[in-house]
Design an enzyme around this catalytic site. Structure first.
Site, short mmCIF file in Angstrom:
data_model
loop_
_atom_site.label_atom_id
_atom_site.label_comp_id
_atom_site.label_asym_id
_atom_site.label_seq_id
_atom_site.Cartn_x
_atom_site.Cartn_y
_atom_site.Cartn_z
N GLU A 110 8.87 -7.06 -10.08
CA GLU A 110 7.65 -7.78 -9.70
C GLU A 110 7.80 -9.26 -10.06
OE1 GLU A 110 4.48 -5.66 -11.63
OE2 GLU A 110 4.50 -4.09 -10.11
N GLY A 133 0.87 -1.18 0.00
CA GLY A 133 0.00 0.00 0.00
C GLY A 133 0.89 1.22 0.00
N SER A 171 5.81 -5.45 -1.03
CA SER A 171 5.80 -4.04 -1.44
C SER A 171 6.13 -3.11 -0.26
CB SER A 171 4.45 -3.76 -2.10
OG SER A 171 4.45 -2.50 -2.73
N ALA A 172 5.20 -2.31 0.23
CA ALA A 172 5.49 -1.43 1.38
C ALA A 172 6.00 -2.24 2.57
CB ALA A 172 4.25 -0.64 1.77
N HIS A 208 8.68 -3.11 -6.79
CA HIS A 208 8.08 -2.85 -8.12
C HIS A 208 9.12 -2.24 -9.07
CE1 HIS A 208 4.02 -3.49 -6.47
NE2 HIS A 208 4.37 -2.71 -5.48
#
Lengths: 230, 230
Positions: A193, A89, A121-122, A158
């Site tokens: 990714e 997020g 991700s985050a 990413h």
């Protein structure tokens, strides 16, 4: 340590966490409860909505998934957890919320003690010394950009190479990371990714089918092949 | 006010500032000296290098261009300037440097008094109430995210629509702006490369050949046609 640190939760043409299904099935073998930290709130989802998504995504595991926001004492919930998953997020929002609840060092100690940790991700960006190689918008302002520091280098999740056909003049990811390293003497790994890092004790291995890119402040970027150690 | 607030300094296939040549020739008519603020340092350029680039880019104007870093007293240099150009680069670095020298309010007052102001990219991002819709990496940490506030809405420079053929799962620009508006009750204009705002007194007009996108916290995004007022 015992971590899966993934560039993304989802790859093109596949469902949430599905590309990691066999890895996670083996990784979480024997685990009955996973604590989900929903603070990064992708697309502004509520903590409840995001936790429901994580439950659905992990349903192949037959474990109980509970959101950290469901506990009265989040510190204690982290300390007594069996395994932890921090979803993606907005990294600024994730870091600010962890700081506001005083959870950054609690989470760090828990991971260092060997508790299984999955970040996407985050949730992966926060594993480096600071969050300053995030791609996210600064939608809120954390008191500090320092993060867990369980890895000695920063993550750029990413990660994507410049498109040679693009007519867009916004900075490429390489330029952004170069700008970061003018002011920060910290190595950075660009994780594409579909790539993830497996951390087992002292070893860190690149997994998935793709190469990663390794940035050092004073050198030209290098390619790291999948299955190599970092 | 009397401002040109541009999404980018450079469009695909053209030199630095070249797509704005005729606009700037007319805009800076009668101006003899332009003060250039090089603090955003794209690609980590030094202040001298970046000022040389701005001089070269504005050479069609036959004006003297001087970098703010060349003055002993930057406050006084802003206050006595005839026209100001703030170039693009990293918005976090630009904002932090303006704050460290205590220049944000000085610059604001100078622009409000009618001094011609040209901003590109990061130099445009700082015109809104805050810098929190920048696309840049947080390579340094400013004490505050508040910016000039000479416009009542935020800018998203280098705005780009989602590519329907992309396999990349990182957040789109629309998702990022939506996440921003969950936490900030501020309208945002997505300015595509090649678009700029002309501010003359109380009027703000979209210029260039492309549409812009207007984001309000509780509405679906709208298209603004070129030449329309905002």
């Amino acid at each position: 340590m015992n971590c899966i640190i993934a560039s993304t939760s989802t790859i093109h043409g596949s469902g949430y966490l599905k590309y990691l299904k066999s890895v996670l099935t083996s990784y979480f073998k024997g685990v009955n409860h996973i604590l989900f930290i929903p603070y990064a709130r992708p697309s502004g989802l509520t903590h409840d909505e995001y936790t429901a998504k994580a439950k659905e995504g992990l349903s192949f595991l037959k474990v109980e998934v509970k959101g950290l926001h469901e506990f009265e004492d989040p510190k204690q919930a982290i300390q007594s957890s069996e395994a932890i998953f921090v979803g993606g997020g907005n990294t600024f929002l994730l870091v600010k919320t962890l700081q506001d609840f005083g959870l950054m060092s609690v989470l760090k100690d828990k991971i260092l003690s060997g508790t299984p940790y999955l970040g996407t991700s985050a949730g992966s960006n926060i594993c480096g010394p600071n969050m300053q190689t995030t791609n996210d918008m600064p939608i809120v302002r954390p008191e500090s950009f320092e993060t867990l520091g369980i890895l000695p280098f920063n993550i750029n999740a990413h990660y994507i190479e410049p498109d040679p056909n693009s007519k867009h003049k916004g900075e490429t990811r390489r330029t952004r990371i170069k700008e970061f390293q003018v002011f920060n003497d910290i190595n950075v790994i660009g994780l594409k990714e579909g790539s993830w890092l497996e951390v087992r004790g002292e070893t860190i291995q690149l997994k998935g089918q793709l190469d990663a890119i390794w940035f050092e402040p004073s050198n030209t970027p290098k390619i790291i092949k999948s299955e190599n150690y970092i």
